[in-house]
Motif scaffolding. Structure first.
Motif, short mmCIF file in Angstrom:
data_model
loop_
_atom_site.label_atom_id
_atom_site.label_comp_id
_atom_site.label_asym_id
_atom_site.label_seq_id
_atom_site.Cartn_x
_atom_site.Cartn_y
_atom_site.Cartn_z
N ASP A 101 41.63 44.45 47.89
CA ASP A 101 41.92 45.75 47.30
C ASP A 101 43.30 45.73 46.65
O ASP A 101 44.29 45.39 47.30
CB ASP A 101 41.84 46.86 48.35
N GLY A 102 43.36 46.05 45.37
CA GLY A 102 44.63 46.05 44.65
C GLY A 102 45.08 44.66 44.22
O GLY A 102 46.05 44.51 43.49
N LYS A 103 44.37 43.61 44.68
CA LYS A 103 44.75 42.23 44.34
C LYS A 103 43.82 41.62 43.31
O LYS A 103 44.11 40.55 42.78
CB LYS A 103 44.76 41.37 45.60
N ALA A 104 42.67 42.27 43.07
CA ALA A 104 41.71 41.78 42.07
C ALA A 104 40.91 42.97 41.55
O ALA A 104 40.68 43.93 42.29
CB ALA A 104 40.77 40.75 42.70
N ASP A 105 40.51 42.90 40.29
CA ASP A 105 39.70 43.96 39.69
C ASP A 105 38.29 43.45 39.44
O ASP A 105 38.12 42.42 38.79
CB ASP A 105 40.31 44.42 38.36
N ASN A 121 30.31 41.44 53.64
CA ASN A 121 31.04 40.73 52.58
C ASN A 121 31.80 41.72 51.71
O ASN A 121 32.96 41.50 51.39
CB ASN A 121 30.07 39.97 51.66
N LEU A 122 31.12 42.79 51.32
CA LEU A 122 31.73 43.77 50.43
C LEU A 122 32.92 44.46 51.10
O LEU A 122 33.98 44.60 50.51
CB LEU A 122 30.69 44.81 49.98
N GLN A 123 32.74 44.86 52.36
CA GLN A 123 33.84 45.50 53.08
C GLN A 123 35.01 44.54 53.25
O GLN A 123 36.17 44.92 53.09
CB GLN A 123 33.37 46.02 54.45
N GLY A 124 34.70 43.28 53.57
CA GLY A 124 35.74 42.26 53.72
C GLY A 124 36.50 42.05 52.42
O GLY A 124 37.72 41.94 52.41
N TRP A 125 35.76 42.00 51.30
CA TRP A 125 36.38 41.85 49.98
C TRP A 125 37.29 43.04 49.71
O TRP A 125 38.44 42.88 49.30
CB TRP A 125 35.31 41.73 48.90
N MET A 151 49.79 38.25 37.36
CA MET A 151 48.58 38.80 36.77
C MET A 151 47.44 38.80 37.80
O MET A 151 47.24 37.83 38.49
CB MET A 151 48.18 37.93 35.56
N LYS A 152 46.75 39.93 37.86
CA LYS A 152 45.66 40.07 38.82
C LYS A 152 44.39 39.38 38.32
O LYS A 152 44.09 39.43 37.13
CB LYS A 152 45.32 41.56 39.00
N PRO A 153 43.62 38.78 39.24
CA PRO A 153 42.33 38.23 38.81
C PRO A 153 41.36 39.34 38.40
O PRO A 153 41.34 40.41 39.00
CB PRO A 153 41.80 37.52 40.05
N VAL A 154 40.59 39.07 37.35
CA VAL A 154 39.52 39.95 36.90
C VAL A 154 38.22 39.24 37.28
O VAL A 154 38.03 38.08 36.94
CB VAL A 154 39.59 40.17 35.37
N VAL A 155 37.36 39.96 38.00
CA VAL A 155 36.19 39.32 38.60
C VAL A 155 34.89 39.95 38.11
O VAL A 155 34.79 41.17 37.95
CB VAL A 155 36.28 39.48 40.15
N VAL A 156 33.91 39.07 37.87
CA VAL A 156 32.52 39.51 37.66
C VAL A 156 31.73 38.88 38.81
O VAL A 156 31.72 37.66 38.97
CB VAL A 156 31.97 39.02 36.30
N PHE A 157 31.12 39.73 39.64
CA PHE A 157 30.25 39.22 40.70
C PHE A 157 28.91 38.87 40.05
O PHE A 157 28.35 39.67 39.29
CB PHE A 157 30.01 40.26 41.78
#
Length: 194
Positions: A107-111, A98-102, A1-7
């Motif tokens: 990419d494809g590993k977290a939403d 930070n955003l580009q690194g994330w 299951m992929k992590p779901v993230v709220v920044f």
């Protein structure tokens, strides 16, 4: 299951950590700053001294370090309980790098669901941090570091919030109000988001 993230973003002292500690909804709170501070203190850490220098100067720690700490914390949480795949990531991404690194690493590993933005006047933020500094023991809760941190926030983090806003992914809260009033608004956002 992929992590779901709220920044969770906002200036220093906007109440990110205070509010994240109260949000339940099945989310695990990860503070980028806390992870960095803990890593800095961890005996034998290869990054400890480097992190210390960046934090003292009010500068942003290299993205590879922060993402590796965030990823490790998410992986550990999900390994311990596969149902725990929702994360509030507090204080990240702080800048374009930070955003580009994330995006490159995750990419494809977290939403990313959305950005919870605590909007607060700079002077209120400074006052809160100075008050917190009386008991926090944080080396960056002093006026000189705070002014540098607010400058960094305005120059580097605000454009990230604006970018997500253009994507329709920002949920903004007036964070200048009392802790309970702010939390009321936060609850409304999470009730609506599901």
């Amino acid at each position: 299951m992929k992590p779901v993230v709220v920044f969770v973003l906002g200036g220093p002292g906007a109440g990110k950590g205070t509010q994240c500690a109260r949000i339940k909804y099945g989310y695990t709170h990860l503070s980028a700053g806390d992870l960095l501070r803990d890593e800095r203190k961890r005996p034998g850490s290869q990054y400890g001294e480097l992190i210390e220098n960046y934090i003292k100067e009010g500068e942003i720690v290299p993205v590879e370090i922060t993402i590796s700490l965030l990823k490790r914390a998410m992986d550990q949480t999900m390994a311990a309980n596969s149902q725990k795949n929702k994360f509030l990531i507090d204080g990240f991404p702080r800048n374009e790098d930070n955003l580009q690194g994330w995006n490159k690493t995750m990419d494809g590993k977290a939403d990313v669901s959305f950005v919870l933005f605590f909007d607060c006047d700079n002077e209120i933020c400074i006052g809160r941090c100075l008050e917190r500094g009386k008991s926090s023991g944080r080396s960056d809760d002093n006026r000189e570091s705070l002014e540098k941190r607010i400058h960094t926030y305005l120059q580097s983090t605000r454009p990230i919030i604006d970018l997500y806003e253009r994507m329709g992914k920002v949920r903004k809260v007036d964070a200048s109000k009392s802790v309970d009033e702010v939390f009321e608004k936060v609850v409304q956002i999470f009730d609506k988001e599901g």
